[in-house]
Write a protein that holds these residues in place. Sequence first.
Motif, PDB file in Angstrom:
ATOM      1  N   SER A 119       0.829  -1.198   0.000  1.00 34.81           N
ATOM      2  CA  SER A 119       0.000   0.000   0.000  1.00 34.81           C
ATOM      3  C   SER A 119       0.867   1.253   0.000  1.00 34.81           C
ATOM      4  O   SER A 119       0.515   2.264  -0.599  1.00 34.81           O
ATOM      5  CB  SER A 119      -0.974  -0.008   1.164  1.00 34.81           C
ATOM      6  N   LEU A 120       2.045   1.202   0.627  1.00 36.46           N
ATOM      7  CA  LEU A 120       2.958   2.347   0.607  1.00 36.46           C
ATOM      8  C   LEU A 120       3.494   2.573  -0.813  1.00 36.46           C
ATOM      9  O   LEU A 120       3.602   3.696  -1.283  1.00 36.46           O
ATOM     10  CB  LEU A 120       4.103   2.151   1.592  1.00 36.46           C
ATOM     11  N   HIS A 121       3.847   1.479  -1.514  1.00 35.15           N
ATOM     12  CA  HIS A 121       4.315   1.601  -2.902  1.00 35.15           C
ATOM     13  C   HIS A 121       3.211   2.176  -3.785  1.00 35.15           C
ATOM     14  O   HIS A 121       3.455   3.027  -4.648  1.00 35.15           O
ATOM     15  CB  HIS A 121       4.767   0.240  -3.440  1.00 35.15           C
ATOM     16  N   GLN A 122       1.982   1.719  -3.544  1.00 34.83           N
ATOM     17  CA  GLN A 122       0.847   2.205  -4.336  1.00 34.83           C
ATOM     18  C   GLN A 122       0.643   3.696  -4.084  1.00 34.83           C
ATOM     19  O   GLN A 122       0.416   4.475  -5.006  1.00 34.83           O
ATOM     20  CB  GLN A 122      -0.408   1.403  -3.974  1.00 34.83           C
ATOM     21  N   LEU A 123       0.771   4.076  -2.780  1.00 32.73           N
ATOM     22  CA  LEU A 123       0.618   5.485  -2.423  1.00 32.73           C
ATOM     23  C   LEU A 123       1.719   6.315  -3.066  1.00 32.73           C
ATOM     24  O   LEU A 123       1.476   7.396  -3.613  1.00 32.73           O
ATOM     25  CB  LEU A 123       0.660   5.641  -0.899  1.00 32.73           C
ATOM     26  N   GLU A 124       2.959   5.783  -3.075  1.00 33.85           N
ATOM     27  CA  GLU A 124       4.076   6.484  -3.709  1.00 33.85           C
ATOM     28  C   GLU A 124       3.816   6.632  -5.211  1.00 33.85           C
ATOM     29  O   GLU A 124       4.041   7.709  -5.782  1.00 33.85           O
ATOM     30  CB  GLU A 124       5.374   5.705  -3.473  1.00 33.85           C
ATOM     31  N   ASP A 125       3.311   5.578  -5.864  1.00 35.98           N
ATOM     32  CA  ASP A 125       2.988   5.647  -7.303  1.00 35.98           C
ATOM     33  C   ASP A 125       1.921   6.711  -7.552  1.00 35.98           C
ATOM     34  O   ASP A 125       2.023   7.495  -8.509  1.00 35.98           O
ATOM     35  CB  ASP A 125       2.510   4.283  -7.815  1.00 35.98           C
ATOM     36  N   GLU A 126       0.898   6.758  -6.695  1.00 38.46           N
ATOM     37  CA  GLU A 126      -0.160   7.761  -6.861  1.00 38.46           C
ATOM     38  C   GLU A 126       0.400   9.171  -6.702  1.00 38.46           C
ATOM     39  O   GLU A 126       0.038  10.088  -7.446  1.00 38.46           O
ATOM     40  CB  GLU A 126      -1.288   7.516  -5.864  1.00 38.46           C
TER      41      GLU A 126
END
Length: 145
Positions: free
Chosen positions: A16-23
């Motif tokens: 979820s942190l990687h996804q947040l970083e991508d967003e």
Amino acid sequence: HDVSPPPLSLCWTVDSLHQLEDECNDYRSTIETKIEVAERKKALLEVDEKRADFDEAAAKRREMMEAIQREEDFKMQQLIDEKEKKRILLESIKSQLEENRKRREVAAEREKEEDGMLAQMRADKEEVKDRFEQELKDKAKGDRK
């Protein structure tokens, strides 16, 4: 104090942190793109403003050139009109001079005729006088006899 584990919704996983970083990166990219587009629009507006200023200056220059051309055309027409007036005046003067020359010729011809008539009249007068004198002499001779 109640120490209970945080609810599952608050738990961050690595995914979820990687996804947040991508967003976040997507959002940053979108914002950068929007900034680039805005800067291009601003540059185009500045170019348009400069073009408008140039067009306005060109229009003013064109108006000035047209005004100068109108003034030159007006002055040229004045010169043409003045030249035409002078030509007409010159023609009038030439005509008057020709008329005067013809009058002088007619007057000279008349004077010649009058001089001829006067000379003829003098000659006739002399002839009549001579005849009269001769008749007087002849009569005087006749009276003497």
